[in-house]
Design an enzyme around this catalytic site. Structure first.
Site, PDB file in Angstrom:
ATOM      1  N   HIS A 258       0.601  -1.133  -0.015  1.00 33.70           N
ATOM      2  CA  HIS A 258       0.093  -0.068   0.005  1.00 33.70           C
ATOM      3  C   HIS A 258       0.911   1.416  -0.152  1.00 33.70           C
ATOM      4  O   HIS A 258       0.291   2.370  -0.228  1.00 33.70           O
ATOM      5  CB  HIS A 258      -1.040  -0.102   1.198  1.00 33.70           C
ATOM      6  CG  HIS A 258      -0.467   0.294   2.525  1.00 33.70           C
ATOM      7  ND1 HIS A 258       0.019  -0.572   3.448  1.00 33.70           N
ATOM      8  CD2 HIS A 258      -0.453   1.577   3.100  1.00 33.70           C
ATOM      9  CE1 HIS A 258       0.202  -0.056   4.522  1.00 33.70           C
ATOM     10  NE2 HIS A 258       0.023   1.239   4.336  1.00 33.70           N
TER      11      HIS A 258
ATOM     12  N   ASP B 240       1.031  -7.630   2.332  1.00 32.79           N
ATOM     13  CA  ASP B 240       1.469  -6.322   2.186  1.00 32.79           C
ATOM     14  C   ASP B 240       2.714  -5.869   1.915  1.00 32.79           C
ATOM     15  O   ASP B 240       3.407  -4.970   2.687  1.00 32.79           O
ATOM     16  CB  ASP B 240       0.642  -5.513   3.263  1.00 32.79           C
ATOM     17  CG  ASP B 240       0.288  -4.065   2.804  1.00 32.79           C
ATOM     18  OD1 ASP B 240       0.893  -3.547   1.731  1.00 32.79           O
ATOM     19  OD2 ASP B 240      -0.686  -3.348   3.362  1.00 32.79           O
TER      20      ASP B 240
ATOM     21  N   SER C 163       3.889   2.268   8.320  1.00 37.18           N
ATOM     22  CA  SER C 163       3.686   1.081   7.349  1.00 37.18           C
ATOM     23  C   SER C 163       4.954   1.083   6.698  1.00 37.18           C
ATOM     24  O   SER C 163       5.689   1.980   6.507  1.00 37.18           O
ATOM     25  CB  SER C 163       2.718   1.777   6.562  1.00 37.18           C
ATOM     26  OG  SER C 163       1.446   1.298   7.126  1.00 37.18           O
TER      27      SER C 163
HETATM   28  N1  ARG Z   1      -4.553   0.577   7.573  1.00 39.12           N
HETATM   29  C1  ARG Z   1      -3.369   0.708   6.978  1.00 39.12           C
HETATM   30  C2  ARG Z   1      -2.908   2.029   6.996  1.00 39.12           C
HETATM   31  O1  ARG Z   1      -3.213   2.970   7.783  1.00 39.12           O
HETATM   32  C3  ARG Z   1      -3.461   0.151   5.578  1.00 39.12           C
HETATM   33  C4  ARG Z   1      -4.112   1.160   4.666  1.00 39.12           C
HETATM   34  C5  ARG Z   1      -4.214   0.387   3.130  1.00 39.12           C
HETATM   35  N2  ARG Z   1      -4.985  -0.331   2.873  1.00 39.12           N
HETATM   36  C6  ARG Z   1      -6.166  -0.132   2.841  1.00 39.12           C
HETATM   37  N3  ARG Z   1      -7.096  -1.318   2.517  1.00 39.12           N
HETATM   38  N4  ARG Z   1      -6.693   1.134   2.579  1.00 39.12           N
HETATM   39  O2  ARG Z   1      -2.315   2.562   6.358  1.00 39.12           O
HETATM   40  N1  GLU Z   2      -1.206   1.509   7.673  1.00 45.23           N
HETATM   41  C1  GLU Z   2      -0.580   2.441   8.512  1.00 45.23           C
HETATM   42  C2  GLU Z   2       0.408   3.277   7.685  1.00 45.23           C
HETATM   43  O1  GLU Z   2       0.260   3.380   6.585  1.00 45.23           O
HETATM   44  C3  GLU Z   2      -0.024   2.037   9.664  1.00 45.23           C
HETATM   45  C4  GLU Z   2      -1.322   1.612  10.585  1.00 45.23           C
HETATM   46  C5  GLU Z   2      -1.209   2.365  11.840  1.00 45.23           C
HETATM   47  O2  GLU Z   2      -1.806   3.530  11.827  1.00 45.23           O
HETATM   48  O3  GLU Z   2      -0.649   2.002  12.925  1.00 45.23           O
HETATM   49  O4  GLU Z   2       1.310   3.831   8.220  1.00 45.23           O
END
Ligand code: ARG
Ligand code: GLU
Length: 726
Positions: free
Chosen positions: A90, A232, A660
């Site tokens: 991502h 991922d 991330s």
């Molecule tokens: N929750 C993760 C973060 O905050 C992954 C985001 C990407 N994935 C998604 N399905 N939107 O960045």
């Molecule tokens: N998916 C998040 C990022 O892109 C990390 C998730 C979180 O907030 O801990 O950094």
């Protein structure tokens, strides 16, 4: 007798070790230069085998040199002497999407460069190394003292602080080190300062990515969810000029030979094992007061949840109807949904764990302590903060509504609005000038109407956004141009939007071409999309200016409040809120119980991918090849001892957005995974760490290697890495 002695001794030692752990073990995003004084003993007690200088060493290469800022908001880990970088799928998504089309759909099919010449450049993408970190608090405070204005905001101003940084290292140093930048950032609300010397490499090439059905498996349904089964990750390579210096993309660039790269362990781990993460967490608010907690819940999060729910529903309908739209909007949808779900989890935690009460208790403690210490400034600071939060309520709601529903929700608010010079040129007779202006307008149009823009989708969503905005914001508080909706269109939002899409120069390439053929300055000046967008931007500016007055008062009071807390807790190590600077967090690989009588383990496997498989739902499609490898149980050296294939793990480490792609390491500092998410029960940790709930979600490095090796057949990449075998 002797035995009894040892049992007693062990019990005593265990108790001491247990007692020595602070109440909220595993909380904290720690600054690397302070590891030795703040955390090393506790880390060792948890199992760390390294010394602090193995992790952070101002004189020599250390682990921190293998951790980079990837692009604007992610982290990456360097894993080979030829500049190979691992990050999340991502995080590489924008780059993968940019190289994709309906014909070469790398998002769907994945991409692997089999030779270095096939690695794909990505204009705009960079990788940043942190060369030095220095505590410059004394220096900055001395400089700040020269400013006699008690309300000066220099203490937080990036411009002011970065100038100080330049002054400190000197122009000569910057000239002699191409690609090097320095910055000074405030910590603890401006009570401390650190300087960072960074090296930024702008030639970063895409090496490989799994198909989205692996890299984004579970997509939005599983996003922020544990147990997780997403691969991922994506692979990039940093290029430099032949001297190893940062250089814009050029065919002559060569792979960067970094100071340090990580060893990778496929030995595995057990529940309870030590784990640590180095990365660039973006933003936390653990110094919120109780009033800000309520504000976050009732304004920021509430507006976001309401507006995005409407927007995403409409967007998804269009995406599911049409593959082209699905590619165009996949990234916009994902980023919208991501913050949406985060806001839901944040509000859940605020309520469930009663963060308002937690913060009230913190405030009460400070008040009592301030009284005793004869320091009334802390009480005054709290009174100011309470007042400001109450006074800015209405403005803040309007701003969040404008940002979410109009500026983000309505894409045509980014049509070019800077058209005065084009109008002026068209009114004159200078052909050269007209041509130059028209060509720059055409560029601006194509930046807005890019390959990921669909006017049909925008038209549909705009109607919904505008209607909701008008439902919640009284007319007198709307941008001026909205009057037109009431007067000319009798309040009919749909009619208004349809008309805009019919007559605006920027509504379609055809309309724009017609304008180019017969450019009329009047038509441009009076274009309704331009007027609409201008009016909205004017409103944003006005709101920002009004809010700024509160912002300044807030920052001054916040600094004093945080200073009070720091002094009150002077004998405990403190961690500053995340601010996109390099931090370390540590804890244990560990499952959790999300609710009574329910327990989630710390490791998922490929079995779970097959369990979740659903060929009728795009989010849970499993690629055929992965099913074949699973059927053959062909996992090479990457499988678990019981024959299963690990996929993801979770740990008690304290992470947030920006983490991330962060390398997750074992007690020896060897890479065991890449952080990519958090459980939604844990997102409240941005305000208050939740030891029993919060988990970092991490893709297991053995799954990454298995996919590179067995799934993609990119064995050369595996050979390039330093792998510690079982
Ligand atoms: N929750 C993760 C973060 O905050 C992954 C985001 C990407 N994935 C998604 N399905 N939107 O960045
Ligand atoms: N998916 C998040 C990022 O892109 C990390 C998730 C979180 O907030 O801990 O950094």
């Amino acid at each position: 007798m002797k035995e009894l002695y040892w049992i007693k001794r062990t019990v005593v030692l265990l108790c001491v070790a247990f007692w020595a752990l602070p109440a909220k073990a595993d909380e904290g995003m720690w600054l690397l230069p302070l590891l030795r004084s703040q955390q090393l003993d506790e880390m060792k007690a948890l199992g760390l085998k390294l010394q602090d200088y193995d992790i952070y060493n101002p004189e020599n290469a250390s682990l921190k040199d293998a951790v980079v800022i990837f692009g604007g908001g992610c982290t990456g880990g360097v894993v080979s002497s030829d500049g190979l970088v691992l990050t999340n799928h991502h995080c590489g998504y924008g780059a993968i999407q940019a190289h994709s089309s309906v014909e070469h759909d790398y998002l769907t099919d994945g991409f692997w460069a089999t030779t270095r010449s096939q690695e794909l450049p990505n204009p705009g993408l960079s990788v940043t190394f942190i060369d030095q970190i220095e505590d410059v608090t004394t220096f900055v405070k001395k400089e700040l003292k020269k400013d006699k204005n008690p309300n000066s905001m220099n203490f937080l101003s990036p411009k002011y602080l970065n100038n100080l940084a330049k002054q400190k290292v000197g122009e000569k140093f910057l000239k002699a080190n191409p690609g090097t930048q320095v910055e000074i950032k405030p910590f603890f609300g401006g009570n401390q300062y650190y300087m960072f010397v960074k090296k930024i490499y702008p030639d970063v090439r895409l090496v490989g990515a799994p198909p989205s059905s692996i890299g984004k498996f579970g997509a939005d349904t599983d996003n922020w969810i544990w147990p997780r089964h997403t691969g991922d990750f994506s692979v990039f390579r940093v290029y430099a000029d032949k001297n190893g210096n940062p250089a814009e993309y050029s065919e002559n660039n060569v792979p960067l030979h970094p100071k340090r790269w990580m060893k990778i362990s496929i030995k595995g781990f057990n529940e309870g094992d030590f784990a640590m993460i180095i990365g660039f967490p973006g933003r936390t608010n653990h110094y919120y007061t109780s009033w800000e907690v309520a504000e976050r819940r009732d304004i920021d999060n509430a507006v976001r949840i309401n507006i995005r729910e409407l927007r995403q529903k409409a967007m998804l309908e269009e995406m599911l109807k049409d593959l082209k739209v699905r590619i165009q909007y996949s990234s916009k949808y994902a980023s919208s949904e991501n913050a949406y779900k985060n806001s839901i989890g944040s509000n859940w935690a605020i309520n469930k764990r009663d963060f308002e009460a937690v913060k009230r208790a913190e405030q009460a403690a400070l008040l009592a302590w301030g009284k005793e210490a004869n320091a009334p400034q802390y009480e005054n600071a709290l009174l100011t903060l309470e007042q400001i939060v109450s006074d800015r309520k209405d403005l803040r709601f309007r701003k969040w509504m404008l940002e979410e529903a109009i500026l983000r929700g309505i894409e045509f608010t980014s049509v070019p609005t800077d058209v005065d010079s084009v109008v002026k040129a068209l009114k004159g007779k200078d052909m050269k000038c007209i041509q130059a202006q028209m060509s720059s307008l055409s560029n601006a149009f194509h930046r807005f109407f890019d390959k990921n823009y669909s006017p049909d989708v925008d038209r549909k969503i705009s109607k919904i956004m505008l209607a909701e905005y008008r439902r919640l914001i009284p007319s007198r508080s709307c941008p001026e141009y909205f009057d037109i909706i009431d007067t000319k269109y009798k309040g009919n939002v749909n009619h208004f939007i349809d008309e805009l899409f019919k007559i605006s120069i920027f509504a379609s390439p055809e309309n724009f071409a017609r304008f180019v053929e017969h450019p009329s300055p009047k038509a441009l000046e009076e274009d309704p999309m331009v007027l609409f967008a201008r009016s909205v931007k004017k409103e944003r500016k006005a709101l920002n200016e009004s809010l700024q007055e509160f912002e300044d008062g807030y920052s001054l009071a916040h600094r004093i409040y945080v200073e009070g807390l720091l002094k009150m807790r002077a004998d405990e190590p403190q961690w500053p809120d995340a601010n996109s600077t390099m931090r370390l967090t540590y804890g244990q690989v560990k499952g959790y119980s999300p609710r009574d009588c329910d327990y989630y383990g710390c490791q998922t496997t490929l079995d779970g991918v097959m369990e979740k498989e659903d060929s009728t739902n795009w989010e849970f499609v499993v690629p055929k090849r992965l099913k074949e490898l699973y059927a053959k149980q062909d996992f090479g050296p990457f499988g678990l001892n019981d024959g299963k294939m690990p996929v993801a793990l979770c740990a008690t480490t304290h992470t947030t957005g920006g983490n991330s792609g962060s390398p997750v390491m074992n007690a020896n500092g060897e890479l065991i995974g890449l952080n990519f998410d958090r459980n939604w029960e844990g997102v409240g940790g941005d305000i208050e760490y939740l030891p029993e709930y919060q988990r970092s979600i991490i893709v297991d490095i053995r799954y990454v290697l298995f996919l590179i090796d067995k799934y993609a057949g990119a064995t050369d990449l595996i050979k390039e890495m330093d792998i510690v075998l079982k």
